[in-house]
Design an enzyme around this catalytic site. Structure first.
Site, PDB file in Angstrom:
ATOM      1  CG  ASN A  23      -2.107  -1.020   0.953  1.00 31.91           C
ATOM      2  OD1 ASN A  23      -2.244  -1.565  -0.148  1.00 31.91           O
ATOM      3  ND2 ASN A  23      -2.897  -1.277   1.982  1.00 31.91           N
ATOM      4  NE  ARG A  92     -10.771   1.861  -4.923  1.00 36.35           N
ATOM      5  CZ  ARG A  92     -11.884   2.150  -5.558  1.00 36.35           C
ATOM      6  NH1 ARG A  92     -12.246   1.475  -6.620  1.00 36.35           N
ATOM      7  NH2 ARG A  92     -12.647   3.120  -5.141  1.00 36.35           N
ATOM      8  CB  CYS A 116     -10.083  -6.446  -3.688  1.00 40.35           C
ATOM      9  SG  CYS A 116      -8.552  -7.360  -3.749  1.00 40.35           S
ATOM     10  NE  ARG A 121     -11.806  -0.785  -2.673  1.00 39.64           N
ATOM     11  CZ  ARG A 121     -10.593  -1.339  -2.652  1.00 39.64           C
ATOM     12  NH1 ARG A 121     -10.347  -2.421  -3.321  1.00 39.64           N
ATOM     13  NH2 ARG A 121      -9.626  -0.780  -1.948  1.00 39.64           N
ATOM     14  CG  ASP A 304      -6.050  -4.491   4.053  1.00 38.19           C
ATOM     15  OD1 ASP A 304      -7.246  -4.467   3.719  1.00 38.19           O
ATOM     16  OD2 ASP A 304      -5.209  -3.693   3.583  1.00 38.19           O
ATOM     17  CB  ILE A 326     -13.140  -0.680   6.605  1.00 37.01           C
ATOM     18  CG1 ILE A 326     -12.443  -0.538   7.956  1.00 37.01           C
ATOM     19  CG2 ILE A 326     -12.636   0.330   5.572  1.00 37.01           C
ATOM     20  CD1 ILE A 326     -12.385   0.824   8.544  1.00 37.01           C
ATOM     21  NE  ARG A 396      -4.565  -6.687  -7.029  1.00 35.13           N
ATOM     22  CZ  ARG A 396      -5.473  -6.212  -6.183  1.00 35.13           C
ATOM     23  NH1 ARG A 396      -6.587  -6.858  -5.984  1.00 35.13           N
ATOM     24  NH2 ARG A 396      -5.269  -5.075  -5.553  1.00 35.13           N
TER      25      ARG A 396
HETATM   26  C1  UD1 Z   1      -6.721   1.289   1.457  1.00 36.83           C
HETATM   27  C2  UD1 Z   1      -5.898   0.044   1.260  1.00 36.83           C
HETATM   28  C3  UD1 Z   1      -6.724  -1.191   1.557  1.00 36.83           C
HETATM   29  C4  UD1 Z   1      -7.379  -1.093   2.936  1.00 36.83           C
HETATM   30  C5  UD1 Z   1      -8.103   0.232   3.100  1.00 36.83           C
HETATM   31  C6  UD1 Z   1      -8.606   0.442   4.516  1.00 36.83           C
HETATM   32  C7  UD1 Z   1      -4.426   0.783  -0.517  1.00 36.83           C
HETATM   33  C8  UD1 Z   1      -4.011   0.662  -1.937  1.00 36.83           C
HETATM   34  N1  UD1 Z   1      -5.455   0.014  -0.120  1.00 36.83           N
HETATM   35  O1  UD1 Z   1      -7.778   1.229   0.502  1.00 36.83           O
HETATM   36  O2  UD1 Z   1      -5.850  -2.315   1.505  1.00 36.83           O
HETATM   37  O3  UD1 Z   1      -8.316  -2.143   3.074  1.00 36.83           O
HETATM   38  O4  UD1 Z   1      -7.220   1.320   2.802  1.00 36.83           O
HETATM   39  O5  UD1 Z   1      -7.564   0.321   5.443  1.00 36.83           O
HETATM   40  O6  UD1 Z   1      -3.831   1.499   0.258  1.00 36.83           O
HETATM   41  N2  UD1 Z   1     -14.624   5.734   0.982  1.00 36.83           N
HETATM   42  C9  UD1 Z   1     -15.615   6.559   0.550  1.00 36.83           C
HETATM   43  N3  UD1 Z   1     -15.297   7.527  -0.369  1.00 36.83           N
HETATM   44  C10 UD1 Z   1     -14.039   7.683  -0.845  1.00 36.83           C
HETATM   45  C11 UD1 Z   1     -13.015   6.820  -0.385  1.00 36.83           C
HETATM   46  C12 UD1 Z   1     -13.344   5.860   0.543  1.00 36.83           C
HETATM   47  O7  UD1 Z   1     -16.769   6.449   0.953  1.00 36.83           O
HETATM   48  O8  UD1 Z   1     -13.817   8.581  -1.661  1.00 36.83           O
HETATM   49  C13 UD1 Z   1     -14.953   4.669   1.966  1.00 36.83           C
HETATM   50  C14 UD1 Z   1     -14.785   3.287   1.374  1.00 36.83           C
HETATM   51  O9  UD1 Z   1     -15.929   2.853   0.664  1.00 36.83           O
HETATM   52  C15 UD1 Z   1     -14.522   2.440   2.604  1.00 36.83           C
HETATM   53  C16 UD1 Z   1     -13.743   3.386   3.508  1.00 36.83           C
HETATM   54  O10 UD1 Z   1     -14.022   4.712   3.032  1.00 36.83           O
HETATM   55  O11 UD1 Z   1     -15.721   2.089   3.218  1.00 36.83           O
HETATM   56  C17 UD1 Z   1     -12.253   3.149   3.533  1.00 36.83           C
HETATM   57  O12 UD1 Z   1     -11.702   3.396   2.274  1.00 36.83           O
HETATM   58  P1  UD1 Z   1     -10.196   3.885   2.080  1.00 36.83           P
HETATM   59  O13 UD1 Z   1      -9.546   4.135   3.389  1.00 36.83           O
HETATM   60  O14 UD1 Z   1     -10.221   4.980   1.075  1.00 36.83           O
HETATM   61  O15 UD1 Z   1      -9.549   2.611   1.408  1.00 36.83           O
HETATM   62  P2  UD1 Z   1      -8.590   2.541   0.155  1.00 36.83           P
HETATM   63  O16 UD1 Z   1      -7.662   3.699   0.159  1.00 36.83           O
HETATM   64  O17 UD1 Z   1      -9.374   2.247  -1.071  1.00 36.83           O
END
Ligand code: UD1
Length: 417
Positions: A23, A92, A116, A121, A304, A326, A396
């Site tokens: 990440n 992602r 994933c 997301r 995770d 989450i 991955r």
């Molecule tokens: C990152 C990690 C992933 C981990 C996650 C939470 C990377 C590449 N991936 O994913 O492995 O599971 O953090 O620790 O670093 N959300 C919204 N709007 C947005 C963005 C997020 O509603 O614009 C929500 C998502 O749907 C989810 C939550 O926020 O419910 C957490 O998402 P986020 O922290 O952004 O995860 P990622 O960055 O995608």
């Protein structure tokens, strides 16, 4: 399709060295294009998500030199162009090119990112952040056009402490005019690693790793180096395997503070482990106590590791309760663990895990990266042969998983069918 085949129930002993964090590296690579020069990243893990980002760099005419564990990114001749769906949908983290191209060219055209299938997301928080910096966003089907005449610093409050939005806004704001503050920022260790690279490149970022990050815009970024921090999720996965099968299994090259919540849980369960600086020595523990796990944002229990720890909980003496807060669709492993003999009752984001249950081999499918890691863990403790289909998901994010596990005594192989 790739298939992992495991003959289970073999003790694990020897050393597993943890690689660089997935990440982190998936954000460091896009961030590197902010410099009109060479950026060197070391301790790069050999995972397929990294390869997918390098394909995007190739498309952007960025020169990439690779040696084992090192990648040099030379963006002197970069050309901005549309990132097509077949590349953006591979992972992602392709969305970090939104922040990076916006900072460098004030314009980015790309399709919705992949990744994933663990929930809906959305990327609304990323987009709101870009808008707050002065960008306009047009969306046509799944293609985004994000552009700005000028990016201006702003106070941005995130409704949720999203990892991706925090990093993307931080990247986009590095060369904005004035000061940006990201409030309710995510605090993951990886975010500090990205800020470290950006600061090495000339950015002025303070507060990364806390819930308020301040970015004072600079005019230009320059050549720099950074080392990817150890992958706390890879470490956590092998630690869980060691708790189940360790015979003095050493997991080394990790930062224990990044896994402190997992280690506390293991202690609560009665897992036999010893911590020494950057390594941990694990032994299979006879009488595991059940516990409750609730995944939350960092520094809480990481989502995770929710799927891998479920396998450990199947071996505890009693009922454990699990809650995923989450992602709404992170129970893909449950059906398959039950096929292997586990007793898990799951509904939406909650699961009741009744242990201990003996697991046996089965033909199962990795529905996503961490579900795949859970199934490998289950296959390792199961009696007989486990076949895991769609093993590409696992590659991955877990570098050389087959050779790492084979070298400590697992009977595991990967085949292409
Ligand atoms: C990152 C990690 C992933 C981990 C996650 C939470 C990377 C590449 N991936 O994913 O492995 O599971 O953090 O620790 O670093 N959300 C919204 N709007 C947005 C963005 C997020 O509603 O614009 C929500 C998502 O749907 C989810 C939550 O926020 O419910 C957490 O998402 P986020 O922290 O952004 O995860 P990622 O960055 O995608």
């Amino acid at each position: 399709m790739k298939r992992i085949i495991i003959e289970g129930n073999k003790r694990l002993s020897g050393k597993i060295k943890i690689g660089g964090a997935k990440n982190s590296v998936v954000a460091l690579i896009p961030a590197a294009i902010l410099a009109n020069d060479i950026v060197k990243i070391s301790n790069v893990p050999n995972i397929s998500d990294k390869d997918a980002l390098v394909e995007i760099l190739n498309l952007l005419n960025v020169k990439v030199e690779k040696q084992t564990g090192i990648i040099e990114i030379d963006s002197k001749n970069i050309k901005n162009c549309v990132i097509p769906e077949d590349l953006s949908s591979k992972l992602r983290a392709s969305y970090y090119f939104m922040g990076a191209l916006l900072a460098r060219f004030k314009k980015v055209e790309m399709y919705f990112p992949g990744g994933c299938n663990i929930g809906s997301r959305p990327i609304d928080l990323h987009l709101k952040g870009f808008e707050a910096l002065g960008a306009t966003i047009k969306k046509e089907d799944s293609k985004y056009l994000i552009e700005a005449k000028e990016l201006k610093g702003s106070d941005i409050f995130l409704d949720f402490a999203s990892v991706g939005a925090t990093i993307n806004i931080m990247i986009a704001a590095t060369m904005a005019k004035g000061i940006t503050k990201i409030k309710n920022a995510a605090r993951e260790a990886e975010i500090s690693n990205i800020a470290e690279l950006l600061n090495n490149m000339g950015a002025k970022i303070t507060g990364a790793g806390t819930d308020e990050i301040t970015i004072e815009g600079v005019k230009k970024m320059h050549s720099a180096e950074v080392k990817v921090i150890p992958d706390r999720i890879e470490a956590g996965t092998y630690i869980i395997m060691g708790a189940l099968l360790g015979d003095n299994l050493v997991v080394e090259g990790m930062i224990p503070e990044h896994n402190i919540v997992l280690l506390n849980k293991l202690q609560e369960m009665g897992v036999n482990f010893k911590l020494q600086n950057h390594k941990i020595i694990l032994n299979k523990s006879g009488n595991l106590r059940p516990t409750n796990v609730r995944t939350v944002v960092y520094p809480g229990f990481p989502t995770d590791l929710g799927q891998p720890i479920a396998v450990l909980l199947t071996q505890a003496n009693g009922i454990s309760l699990f809650e995923e807060t989450i992602w709404e669709n992170r129970m893909g492993h449950v059906k398959y663990l039950n096929m292997m003999g586990a007793n898990i009752v799951a509904e939406r984001q909650h699961a009741k895990i009744i242990g201990p249950t003996k697991l046996h081999g089965a033909e199962i499918t990795a529905t996503d990266l961490r579900a795949g890691a859970a199934l490998v863990t289950a296959g390792l403790i199961a009696e007989g042969t486990t076949i895991i289909n769609d093993a590409e998901h696992i590659l991955r994010g877990y570098e050389r998983i087959i050779s790492k596990l084979s070298s400590v005594g697992a009977n595991i192989k990967i085949v292409e069918i």
